[in-house]
Design an enzyme around this catalytic site. Structure first.
Site, PDB file in Angstrom:
ATOM      1  N   HIS A  66       0.831  -1.204   0.000  1.00 38.69           N
ATOM      2  CA  HIS A  66       0.000   0.000   0.000  1.00 38.69           C
ATOM      3  C   HIS A  66       0.864   1.251   0.000  1.00 38.69           C
ATOM      4  O   HIS A  66       1.910   1.306   0.652  1.00 38.69           O
ATOM      5  CB  HIS A  66      -0.958   0.010   1.197  1.00 38.69           C
ATOM      6  CG  HIS A  66      -0.303  -0.032   2.544  1.00 38.69           C
ATOM      7  ND1 HIS A  66       0.062   1.107   3.234  1.00 38.69           N
ATOM      8  CD2 HIS A  66       0.047  -1.070   3.351  1.00 38.69           C
ATOM      9  CE1 HIS A  66       0.599   0.766   4.403  1.00 38.69           C
ATOM     10  NE2 HIS A  66       0.605  -0.549   4.497  1.00 38.69           N
ATOM     11  N   ASP A  68      -0.487   4.259   0.904  1.00 39.45           N
ATOM     12  CA  ASP A  68      -1.004   5.209   1.890  1.00 39.45           C
ATOM     13  C   ASP A  68      -0.291   5.070   3.226  1.00 39.45           C
ATOM     14  O   ASP A  68       0.268   4.022   3.559  1.00 39.45           O
ATOM     15  CB  ASP A  68      -2.516   5.036   2.076  1.00 39.45           C
ATOM     16  CG  ASP A  68      -2.903   3.649   2.550  1.00 39.45           C
ATOM     17  OD1 ASP A  68      -2.360   2.657   2.014  1.00 39.45           O
ATOM     18  OD2 ASP A  68      -3.743   3.530   3.466  1.00 39.45           O
ATOM     19  N   ASP A  99       6.484   1.553   6.983  1.00 43.06           N
ATOM     20  CA  ASP A  99       5.122   1.055   6.720  1.00 43.06           C
ATOM     21  C   ASP A  99       4.447   1.883   5.635  1.00 43.06           C
ATOM     22  O   ASP A  99       3.695   2.792   5.949  1.00 43.06           O
ATOM     23  CB  ASP A  99       4.308   1.086   8.011  1.00 43.06           C
ATOM     24  CG  ASP A  99       2.975   0.394   7.905  1.00 43.06           C
ATOM     25  OD1 ASP A  99       2.749  -0.331   6.919  1.00 43.06           O
ATOM     26  OD2 ASP A  99       2.154   0.565   8.815  1.00 43.06           O
ATOM     27  N   GLU A 133      -5.079   1.024   2.738  1.00 38.84           N
ATOM     28  CA  GLU A 133      -4.920  -0.107   3.650  1.00 38.84           C
ATOM     29  C   GLU A 133      -5.021   0.362   5.086  1.00 38.84           C
ATOM     30  O   GLU A 133      -5.517  -0.346   5.955  1.00 38.84           O
ATOM     31  CB  GLU A 133      -3.571  -0.795   3.407  1.00 38.84           C
ATOM     32  CG  GLU A 133      -3.413  -2.137   4.106  1.00 38.84           C
ATOM     33  CD  GLU A 133      -2.851  -2.031   5.541  1.00 38.84           C
ATOM     34  OE1 GLU A 133      -2.884  -3.042   6.266  1.00 38.84           O
ATOM     35  OE2 GLU A 133      -2.377  -0.943   5.914  1.00 38.84           O
ATOM     36  N   GLU A 134      -4.567   1.586   5.332  1.00 35.74           N
ATOM     37  CA  GLU A 134      -4.495   2.092   6.696  1.00 35.74           C
ATOM     38  C   GLU A 134      -5.843   2.589   7.224  1.00 35.74           C
ATOM     39  O   GLU A 134      -6.050   2.622   8.437  1.00 35.74           O
ATOM     40  CB  GLU A 134      -3.471   3.230   6.779  1.00 35.74           C
ATOM     41  CG  GLU A 134      -2.038   2.825   6.460  1.00 35.74           C
ATOM     42  CD  GLU A 134      -1.402   1.965   7.540  1.00 35.74           C
ATOM     43  OE1 GLU A 134      -2.114   1.545   8.473  1.00 35.74           O
ATOM     44  OE2 GLU A 134      -0.194   1.701   7.442  1.00 35.74           O
ATOM     45  N   GLU A 162       4.405  -5.934   4.260  1.00 38.05           N
ATOM     46  CA  GLU A 162       4.188  -5.327   5.581  1.00 38.05           C
ATOM     47  C   GLU A 162       5.425  -5.502   6.462  1.00 38.05           C
ATOM     48  O   GLU A 162       6.124  -6.516   6.373  1.00 38.05           O
ATOM     49  CB  GLU A 162       2.980  -5.962   6.273  1.00 38.05           C
ATOM     50  CG  GLU A 162       1.646  -5.590   5.672  1.00 38.05           C
ATOM     51  CD  GLU A 162       1.251  -4.144   5.945  1.00 38.05           C
ATOM     52  OE1 GLU A 162       1.913  -3.479   6.763  1.00 38.05           O
ATOM     53  OE2 GLU A 162       0.283  -3.679   5.317  1.00 38.05           O
ATOM     54  N   HIS A 348       3.806   3.851  12.613  1.00 43.38           N
ATOM     55  CA  HIS A 348       2.715   4.701  13.110  1.00 43.38           C
ATOM     56  C   HIS A 348       3.165   5.663  14.209  1.00 43.38           C
ATOM     57  O   HIS A 348       2.341   6.382  14.772  1.00 43.38           O
ATOM     58  CB  HIS A 348       1.531   3.858  13.613  1.00 43.38           C
ATOM     59  CG  HIS A 348       0.827   3.088  12.543  1.00 43.38           C
ATOM     60  ND1 HIS A 348      -0.503   2.746  12.628  1.00 43.38           N
ATOM     61  CD2 HIS A 348       1.257   2.582  11.359  1.00 43.38           C
ATOM     62  CE1 HIS A 348      -0.862   2.065  11.549  1.00 43.38           C
ATOM     63  NE2 HIS A 348       0.204   1.951  10.763  1.00 43.38           N
TER      64      HIS A 348
END
EC number: 3.5.1.18
Length: 375
Positions: A66, A68, A99, A133-134, A162, A348
């Site tokens: 992903h 995003d 990520d 995805e997030e 991931e 994150h």
């Protein structure tokens, strides 16, 4: 530090792709893939950008990921602006570094090197990339998978980039994930004055024995591949905010992370039976965000383990722990699915970062996996 993987990662980080906004990341990836002979099909749904790209034919290995990222939080707390990639002491800082823009860069560079060395590779190499995805993930990989399945698209192996690693790249490989089931439960009572409880029906009091019994349940003991199923209460709300009003409703939200020892239907049946046992008036809404899946030892797992052992001289752990990933959607196609990516210690977080050398290593691992499966 000049390196194709690092340079591409930095280009991606500079694009502030807050989910589901792709911010130009996919255009960059598509340009690189088309330059080496990939056919690219854009598959956008609503506000989400996706693409499916392939080169060659036959047995298919797809790399999935992903573009995003999650919001950076307070930018002033970062050692550098979150969307201005910076290398300090060998660590590449920036939102999405781990990520998972670093993985995306490693995948593309690995594909470029692989195609240069194997221009007539015997299998098919593919990419499945999404910009959501997030966040909700409603219009991302799941929609692409549904479209591919509707036309009987072949997918034998899928590597999801991931961030699976814990201390060094490749020390953990995810060869499955637990299922995730959320229950939104409302217990109905009768609102009233706390001084006149006989004229009301307190849903908190009524639900307390049910909740106590619910949290005490041992759902299963797990198995060789999965830890025991876990149930956690995430939110609980009741009352008007006043100290003299008996609430009329109690809302409880709880989530199950479940192993292959259970099905979502088995969980639902047990919860509903418990509600009936306690004679509660309720409404319930279930949200199944993913079924558990497992990729047993086979060609993909063996290729991934071989690549890690070859380049990092460690034997990776095969685990199914952690949250859900888009692998849960891809597994529906019958593909073997494995996750291998960088260290996840800062994902994150403020000052997200990844070891720059790890990304170079990851690209070599990805290339070796390609060579074992579709060369």
């Amino acid at each position: 530090m000049s390196c194709p993987v690092i340079e591409l990662t930095q280009q991606l980080i500079r694009r502030p792709s807050l989910s589901p906004d792709d911010a130009g990341c996919q255009a960059l990836l598509i340009e690189r893939l088309q330059a080496i002979g990939f056919t690219v099909e854009r598959m956008d749904f609503a506000d989400t950008q996706n693409f499916w790209a392939w080169r060659g034919q036959g047995e298919t290995l797809a790399f999935a990921g992903h573009t995003d990222v999650v919001p950076p939080g307070d930018a002033d707390r970062w050692i550098n602006p979150p969307f201005e990639p910076t290398i300090r002491d060998g660590m590449l800082f920036g939102r999405g570094a781990a990520d998972m823009k670093g993985s995306l860069a490693a995948m593309v560079v690995a594909a470029e090197r692989f195609v240069a060395q194997h221009p007539n590779h015997t299998g098919r190499l593919a990419f499945l990339i999404t910009s959501d995805e997030e966040a909700s993930a409603h219009n991302g990989t799941v929609k692409v998978v549904e479209a591919l399945m509707a036309r009987n698209e072949r997918l034998d192996y899928c590597l999801v980039g991931e961030p699976s690693s814990i201390e060094v790249v490749g020390d953990v490989v995810k060869n499955g994930r637990r299922g995730s089931l959320t229950c939104n439960l409302t217990i109905h009572g009768v609102q009233g004055h706390v001084a006149y409880p006989h004229l009301a029906d307190n849903p908190v009091h009524r639900a307390a024995p049910f909740i106590n019994e619910l949290v005490a349940i041992e759902w299963d003991q797990g198995n060789e591949f999965f830890p025991a199923t876990s149930m956690q209460i995430a939110n609980i709300q009741a009352g008007t905010g006043s100290n003299n009003v008996i609430p009329g409703e109690l809302f409880v939200q709880f989530n199950f992370r479940f192993s292959t020892e259970l099905t979502d239907e088995m969980i639902k049946e047990q919860v509903l039976a418990l509600l009936e046992k306690h004679q509660l008036r309720y409404t319930v809404d279930w949200w199944l965000s993913g079924q558990p899946f497992l990729t047993a030892r086979g060609k993909l797992v063996d290729a991934v383990v071989n690549a890690v052992e070859h380049y990092n001289e460690i034997k990776p752990q095969l685990l199914t722990t952690g949250g859900t990933s888009d692998g849960r959607f891809i597994a529906r196609m019958g593909a073997q699915v494995v996750e291998l990516g960088p260290v996840n210690a800062t994902i994150h977080k403020i000052n997200e970062c990844v070891n720059a050398a790890d990304l170079q290593l990851l690209a070599r691992m990805y290339q070796r996996i390609m060579e074992q499966l579709v060369a």
